[in-house]
Design a protein around this motif. Sequence first.
Motif, mmCIF file in Angstrom:
data_model
loop_
_atom_site.group_PDB
_atom_site.id
_atom_site.type_symbol
_atom_site.label_atom_id
_atom_site.label_comp_id
_atom_site.label_asym_id
_atom_site.label_seq_id
_atom_site.Cartn_x
_atom_site.Cartn_y
_atom_site.Cartn_z
ATOM 1 N N SER A 43 -84.848 -39.914 13.689
ATOM 2 C CA SER A 43 -85.722 -39.337 12.367
ATOM 3 C C SER A 43 -85.450 -38.013 12.342
ATOM 4 O O SER A 43 -86.239 -37.168 11.602
ATOM 5 C CB SER A 43 -86.794 -40.078 12.316
ATOM 6 O OG SER A 43 -87.144 -41.325 12.383
ATOM 7 N N ASN A 97 -83.681 -35.541 10.223
ATOM 8 C CA ASN A 97 -82.500 -35.899 9.329
ATOM 9 C C ASN A 97 -81.879 -34.629 8.785
ATOM 10 O O ASN A 97 -81.293 -34.916 7.861
ATOM 11 C CB ASN A 97 -83.690 -36.530 8.072
ATOM 12 C CG ASN A 97 -83.706 -38.267 8.540
ATOM 13 O OD1 ASN A 97 -82.945 -38.875 8.586
ATOM 14 N ND2 ASN A 97 -84.992 -38.434 8.184
ATOM 15 N N CYS A 116 -81.215 -41.334 11.786
ATOM 16 C CA CYS A 116 -80.722 -39.876 11.242
ATOM 17 C C CYS A 116 -79.464 -40.182 10.332
ATOM 18 O O CYS A 116 -78.535 -40.611 10.516
ATOM 19 C CB CYS A 116 -80.109 -39.252 12.671
ATOM 20 S SG CYS A 116 -81.226 -38.751 13.970
ATOM 21 N N CYS A 117 -79.922 -39.664 8.961
ATOM 22 C CA CYS A 117 -79.073 -39.963 8.019
ATOM 23 C C CYS A 117 -77.909 -39.146 7.879
ATOM 24 O O CYS A 117 -76.905 -39.328 7.374
ATOM 25 C CB CYS A 117 -79.928 -39.750 6.532
ATOM 26 S SG CYS A 117 -80.498 -37.959 6.570
#
Length: 649
Positions: free
Chosen positions: A393, A395, A420-421
Amino acid sequence: MESCSRLLSLLTYDLLVNILDKLADDDSEDCKSFRTVCKAFHQVESTHRTSLRLLRLEFLPNLLNNYTSVDTLDLSVCPRIDDRNVTALLDGNTSIDLSWTGRLKRLVLSRSVGLRWAGLELLVGSCTRLESLDLSSCVGFGDREAAVVSTVVGLKEVKMDRCFRVSDVGLAKIVVGCENLQKLSLKWCDEISDIGIDFLSKKCVFLKHLDISYIKITGESIQSISTMQRLEVLAMVGCGLVDDVGLHHLRNGCPSLQVIDISRCDNVTSLGLSSVIHGRNNLRQLKAGHYYLELSTIVLNCFKDLNNLQTIRMDGARVSDHILQVIASNCKLLVDIGFSKCKGVTDFGISQLVLGCFKLKILDLTCCDELSNRAIAAIADSCRNLMCLKIESCNLLTEKSFESLGSRSSLLEELDVTDCCGVNDEGLKHISKCSKLKSFKLGHCTNISDKGLSDIASNCSNILELDLYRCKGVGDEGLAALATGCKKLKKLNLSYCIQITDKGMQCVGCLKELSELDMRNLTRVTSAGFSSVASGCIKLAELDMKNCKNITDSGFLALSYHSKNLIQINLSYCRISDVGLYNLMGNLTRLQDAKLLNLSNVTMNGFELALRASCFRLKKVKMLAFVRSHISMETLNLLQARGCKIKWD
C-alpha cells in the motif's frame, strides 16, 4: 552405469554424513532425493535423521525402529491421536518394539484434540528422556493433564498455548514437578492469573524464556517476573491490564533480558517503554507495536543504551525524521526493522535510517503511504544485504522503485508489494533481476499482466510463494510461464483472477511441489481443468475453492482420488452434491479442517453422512447454523467426543 557405481563406492560413510549436514533439514526435497539414490545412501540417511513428522500413527513403530537416531517426534498433523490409539500403540501386551521411546527428547502433540490425561500419561510416561513437550492448541487440556506433565521431571521446555482449561493449580503442579524448566509458553491460557505467575517466578529459577501473551495478568505479575535473574526472553503481547506502573518493575529487574515483546499492550505509554529499555545495553530484540505509541523524549534518550539492538518493531507508532535519525545513530547493528502502519515515515527519515543501519536484512514499511521512489532508492543503495522488503500500500511508488531494487538488491528473497498501484509489467521486468526471490506478493496489483508474470517466471526459478490475489490481468499465458519457470512453487494464490480458465489450471497441475492453493471465485474453471490440478498436485495440503461454481462432482471425485495429503479445504458455495461430499470427506484420510457453507446441492442427509464418514479425523468444521438442528445428536456428540470444534455461522 558401472562407472557411476564405482564413483559412489568412493564416498565413505563420514563423507555422506557431511553431505547430509549441509542440507536444509530432514524433510527437505534435497534429503528426499538423497535417500533415493541407492540403498547405501538410504541407510546413511536413516541413521542420520534426527526428526520425524508423522502423518499416520500406525506407521510410527516401524519408522522409529528404522530411523535409529530420531529424538524429535512431531504428531501435530496426525489425525487420530487419542487415548485409545495411544493405548493400542504402547500397551505392553503387544508385540511392538518400544525401544524408540527411550530415545525421544522432543515430542510435539500440538492440536491433538482427541487426547486426554490417560493417553498423555501413557505416552509421556514411556518417553523417559523427554526434554521438550509441545501441547499447544490441545484445547481440552486442563489441570489434570497439567498434572501428568508435571511427572516428566526432565522437561526443559513446555509449550501450552491455547490450553484454555489450565489454571493456576495446573501451572503450580508443572513448575513444582519440572524444576529444570528453561522455556515455558502459556499464550492464551486465560485461566492463569497473577497468583500462578507469582508462584512460577519463585520456583522456576532456571527459566530463560517465558511467553505470557494474551493472559489476564496485571502489574503484579510483572513485579514477580522482575525477580527472575536468568530470564532472557519475555513475550507479553496483548496483556491489556498491564500499564506503565507494572512495567516500571522491570526497570531494575531481569538483568539477563535480551528479548522483550510488549506489542498490543493498550495501557502502556512511552513511560512504560522507557522503563523496559533503560540501561539495557544487552537487549537484542524490542517489539512494542500495534497500540499507536508516541515515542517521547524519554524513550529517545534511552536509545543511546541500545547499541547491541538487532531487531526493533514499532508497528503503528507515531514517528518522525528525528526519531529515525536517533535510531540510526545509536542502533547500528540493526538487521530487522518494522515500522508497519507508522505515521510520520518520510523519504528523508528512511534515507537517514538506512545510512546508519546499513546491515539491514529485513525492513517492513507496510502502509507507510508517504514514501516515494526516493526512499526505495536510498534503501537499495545502502542496504546491499537486504533480504526482505514489505512495502504494501505504498502507492506513490512507480516502476523506478523496482528498477532500483532490481539493479542493486541482488540478495532479495521476499518482496511484498500488495496493493501498490504503481506496479506494472515494466516494474516486474526490473524485479525479475532479483533471481534469489522466494516469496513475492502482488495482491491487488491490477496493472500487471501475463507479460510481466512471464518475466518473473523466466528469471526467478527459486520462488516458493506467489500471491496474485485479484490480479485481474493475469490469465492462462501467465500460468503457463509459471509452470515452466517456477517449478518449486509451494504456495499459490489465484483468487479472483477471473481470466483464468481450464487451460491455465492444466498448467497449475504441472506444479508438482504445490502444497497450498487458493482459487476462490475462478468461475471459468470447470471440472476438466480442476481435475488436472487434483491429479498433478498430489502434495496439496490446503485448498480454498470457495465459489468455484462450475466445478461439479467429477472434479471432486478426482480430488478425492488423488489428494491424499489434503488437510484443509474450503468448499463453500461450490456445486458439490451429497454423493460428491460423501466421497470427498470419506476418502481424504488426512482431512482435519473443512468449511462447508452454502452448499445448495447438499441435503441434510448428505451433511450427516459426510460428517460420519470423517468424524474420526476432523478437528474443525464450519457450517451454517440452520444445519445444526438437522444433524443427529449422535453424530454431534461423536464429533465433540473426538475433540472436533464445530463453528455454526
